[in-house]
Design a protein around this motif. Structure first.
Motif, PDB file in Angstrom:
ATOM      1  N   GLY A 116       7.046  19.445  -2.020  1.00 32.97           N
ATOM      2  CA  GLY A 116       6.112  20.346  -1.142  1.00 32.97           C
ATOM      3  C   GLY A 116       4.681  20.006  -1.488  1.00 32.97           C
ATOM      4  N   ALA A 117       4.246  19.214  -2.755  1.00 31.52           N
ATOM      5  CA  ALA A 117       3.120  19.288  -3.128  1.00 31.52           C
ATOM      6  C   ALA A 117       2.791  17.755  -3.134  1.00 31.52           C
ATOM      7  N   LEU A 118       3.522  16.725  -2.923  1.00 32.48           N
ATOM      8  CA  LEU A 118       2.914  15.339  -2.986  1.00 32.48           C
ATOM      9  C   LEU A 118       2.342  15.199  -1.388  1.00 32.48           C
ATOM     10  N   PRO A 119       1.144  14.344  -1.480  1.00 32.07           N
ATOM     11  CA  PRO A 119       0.433  13.951  -0.053  1.00 32.07           C
ATOM     12  C   PRO A 119       1.608  13.085   0.644  1.00 32.07           C
ATOM     13  N   GLU A 120       1.361  12.754   1.791  1.00 29.77           N
ATOM     14  CA  GLU A 120       2.139  11.488   2.323  1.00 29.77           C
ATOM     15  C   GLU A 120       1.991  10.543   2.058  1.00 29.77           C
ATOM     16  N   THR A 121       0.684  10.063   1.853  1.00 34.24           N
ATOM     17  CA  THR A 121       0.608   8.651   1.425  1.00 34.24           C
ATOM     18  C   THR A 121      -0.539   8.818   0.069  1.00 34.24           C
ATOM     19  N   TYR A 122      -0.615   7.558  -0.463  1.00 36.01           N
ATOM     20  CA  TYR A 122      -1.553   7.492  -1.706  1.00 36.01           C
ATOM     21  C   TYR A 122      -2.101   6.001  -1.584  1.00 36.01           C
ATOM     22  N   GLN A 123      -3.128   5.909  -1.762  1.00 35.87           N
ATOM     23  CA  GLN A 123      -3.844   4.605  -1.656  1.00 35.87           C
ATOM     24  C   GLN A 123      -3.115   3.660  -0.614  1.00 35.87           C
ATOM     25  N   GLY A 124      -2.959   4.096   0.679  1.00 32.26           N
ATOM     26  CA  GLY A 124      -2.265   3.488   1.591  1.00 32.26           C
ATOM     27  C   GLY A 124      -0.768   3.224   1.643  1.00 32.26           C
ATOM     28  N   LEU A 125      -0.049   3.865   0.601  1.00 30.92           N
ATOM     29  CA  LEU A 125       1.326   3.690   0.525  1.00 30.92           C
ATOM     30  C   LEU A 125       2.080   4.769   0.661  1.00 30.92           C
ATOM     31  N   PRO A 126       3.120   4.921   1.477  1.00 30.33           N
ATOM     32  CA  PRO A 126       3.909   6.290   1.553  1.00 30.33           C
ATOM     33  C   PRO A 126       4.511   6.625   0.133  1.00 30.33           C
ATOM     34  N   THR A 127       4.760   7.680   0.027  1.00 30.38           N
ATOM     35  CA  THR A 127       5.131   8.343  -1.092  1.00 30.38           C
ATOM     36  C   THR A 127       6.496   9.055  -0.616  1.00 30.38           C
ATOM     37  N   ALA A 128       7.049   9.158   0.809  1.00 31.40           N
ATOM     38  CA  ALA A 128       8.169   9.790   1.473  1.00 31.40           C
ATOM     39  C   ALA A 128       8.645   8.543   2.377  1.00 31.40           C
ATOM     40  N   PHE A 129       9.880   8.184   2.292  1.00 34.21           N
ATOM     41  CA  PHE A 129      10.398   7.102   3.378  1.00 34.21           C
ATOM     42  C   PHE A 129      11.861   6.992   2.914  1.00 34.21           C
ATOM     43  N   PRO A 130      12.374   6.333   3.997  1.00 37.29           N
ATOM     44  CA  PRO A 130      13.888   6.320   3.964  1.00 37.29           C
ATOM     45  C   PRO A 130      14.154   5.093   3.222  1.00 37.29           C
ATOM     46  N   LEU A 131      15.620   5.093   2.639  1.00 33.49           N
ATOM     47  CA  LEU A 131      15.940   3.839   2.211  1.00 33.49           C
ATOM     48  C   LEU A 131      17.483   3.509   2.818  1.00 33.49           C
ATOM     49  N   THR A 132      17.657   1.833   2.560  1.00 33.02           N
ATOM     50  CA  THR A 132      18.895   1.420   3.117  1.00 33.02           C
ATOM     51  C   THR A 132      20.086   2.323   3.217  1.00 33.02           C
TER      52      THR A 132
END
Length: 306
Positions: free
Chosen positions: A36-52
Motif C-alpha cells: 500500500g505504501a510503495l510508489p509505483e516507480t522510483y527513479q524511473g524504475l517500477p516497484t511493481a511488475f509481473p514475473l515470468t
C-alpha cells in the motif's frame, strides 16, 4: 546479487527488488504495508511488475525471516550449521543467493551469522569434494585420446567439454569460492587466482582441432590446478598430476584423489561414498533448483554404499 546484469538482463523480470528481513511474526504485516505504501516507480524504475513465473503486477520486495530465507534457498536450517548430508546437498548457486551481494543493515546480526556459517565447507569435507572432482577427471581423461584415435572426433570433443566443466568446478573448489550456475561460470572463473595459469589451457582444449592437442591441453590444465593445490598448502603429490595412460599415447591422471582422501581425519567424512556433493553427480536443472529434492538425494547418497 553477483553484479553481472547488463542491458540484456532488462528485457524481462526487471524492476526494483530488495530482500527485507524481519521477525517471522511481522512478515505478513510488512508485506501488506509495502503493497500500500510503495510508489509505483522510483527513479524511473517500477516497484511493481509481473514475473515470468508470476503474472501478477505487485511489488517485488521479498519479505522474509532470516532463517526462512536461508531455508527457502538451501532447504536447510543452518542455525547450528549443516550436517554432512546438508553440506553435500548445497549447490554453489544456492549458497550465493544467501552469501553474495551486500547486506545494507543487520540490526540483529542474524543474517550475518547465517551467511558466516555458509562461508565454506568444513576442512575435511572440502578435501572430500575436491577428491570427488579429481576422481571424475581421472575416470575420463584418457578417453579424449582413445575416442580421437578411433576417429570419433565428436566423441573426443564431447569428453573434452565435459572434463573442462569439471576442471572449472575444481578451480572454484580450490579457491574456496562457491560456483554459480553455468551461465556465469566462465565469467567468474576468469576472476579466480588460478585462472591465468589454467584458463588458457582449458580454452585451448575446447578449440583444439585434433585429439592430441586436446589431450595435451587438458593435461596442462590438470598440472596447473594441481600446482595451485600444492601452493595453497593442500595435500598434493610429489611431482606432476598426470602420467601416460598405461602404454597408450593418452594422458592419464595420477592418484590425486587418493592423496586428498588420505588426509581426511574425520571418520564420518571418511565413510562417505566418494561421489561428493549432489551438484557433482547430478546435472538436471529441475533437481538442482529444488532444495528439497537436493536434500533428499544428499541424505540418500550419504548413507548409500558406493
Amino acid at each position: 546479487m553477483l553484479g553481472l546484469d547488463d542491458e540484456t538482463s532488462r528485457d524481462h523480470d526487471w524492476g526494483l527488488r530488495l530482500t527485507l528481513l524481519v521477525p517471522a511474526e511481522r512478515v505478513r504485516e510488512v508485506d501488506t504495508l509495502l503493497a500500500g505504501a510503495l510508489p509505483e516507480t522510483y527513479q524511473g524504475l517500477p516497484t511493481a511488475f509481473p514475473l515470468t513465473w508470476d503474472p501478477a503486477v505487485r511489488h517485488r520486495v521479498e519479505v522474509a525471516a532470516p532463517a526462512d530465507l536461508v531455508r527457502a534457498r538451501t532447504g536447510l536450517d543452518v542455525a547450528a550449521g549443516p550436517d554432512l548430508a546438508g553440506w553435500l546437498s548445497l549447490t554453489g548457486q544456492s549458497v550465493l543467493e544467501i552469501t553474495a551481494g551486500p547486506v545494507f543493515e543487520d540490526t540483529s546480526g542474524e543474517i550475518t551469522a547465517l551467511r558466516d556459517r555458509l562461508a565454506w565447507y568444513p576442512h575435511d569435507l572440502w578435501l572430500h569434494v575436491l577428491a570427488a572432482e579429481w576422481a571424475r577427471v581421472e575416470q575420463e581423461l584418457p578417453f579424449v585420446g582413445r575416442t580421437g584415435q578411433r576417429g570419433d572426433d565428436l566423441g573426443s570433443r564431447l569428453l573434452a567439454a565435459r572434463l573442462t566443466t569439471g576442471l572449472v568446478r575444481l578451480a572454484f573448489l580450490l579457491e574456496r569460492r562457491w560456483p554459480p550456475y553455468p551461465k556465469w561460470a566462465g565469467t567468474l572463473f576468469a576472476r579466480l587466482p588460478v585462472a591465468p595459469s589454467a584458463g588458457g589451457h582449458l580454452s585451448a582444449a575446447l578449440a583444439a582441432p585434433t585429439w592430441p592437442e586436446r589431450d595435451a591441453a587438458l593435461g596442462a590444465a590438470c598440472e596447473a590446478l594441481h600446482d595451485r593445490q600444492r601452493d595453497l598448502g593442500l595435500p598434493a603429490l610429489e611431482g606432476g598430476a598426470t602420467e601416460p595412460f598405461h602404454d597408450r599415447p593418452f594422458t592419464g591422471l595420477r592418484d590425486v584423489p587418493g592423496v586428498l582422501r588420505a588426509a581426511v581425519t574425520d571418520p564420518e567424512v571418511r565413510a562417505l561414498p566418494p561421489r561428493g556433493a549432489v551438484e557433482q553427480w547430478v546435472d538436471d536443472v529441475a533437481v538442482l533448483t529444488d532444495a528439497a529434492a537436493r536434500v533428499r538425494l544428499a541424505r540418500t547418497g550419504a548413507s548409500a554404499a558406493c
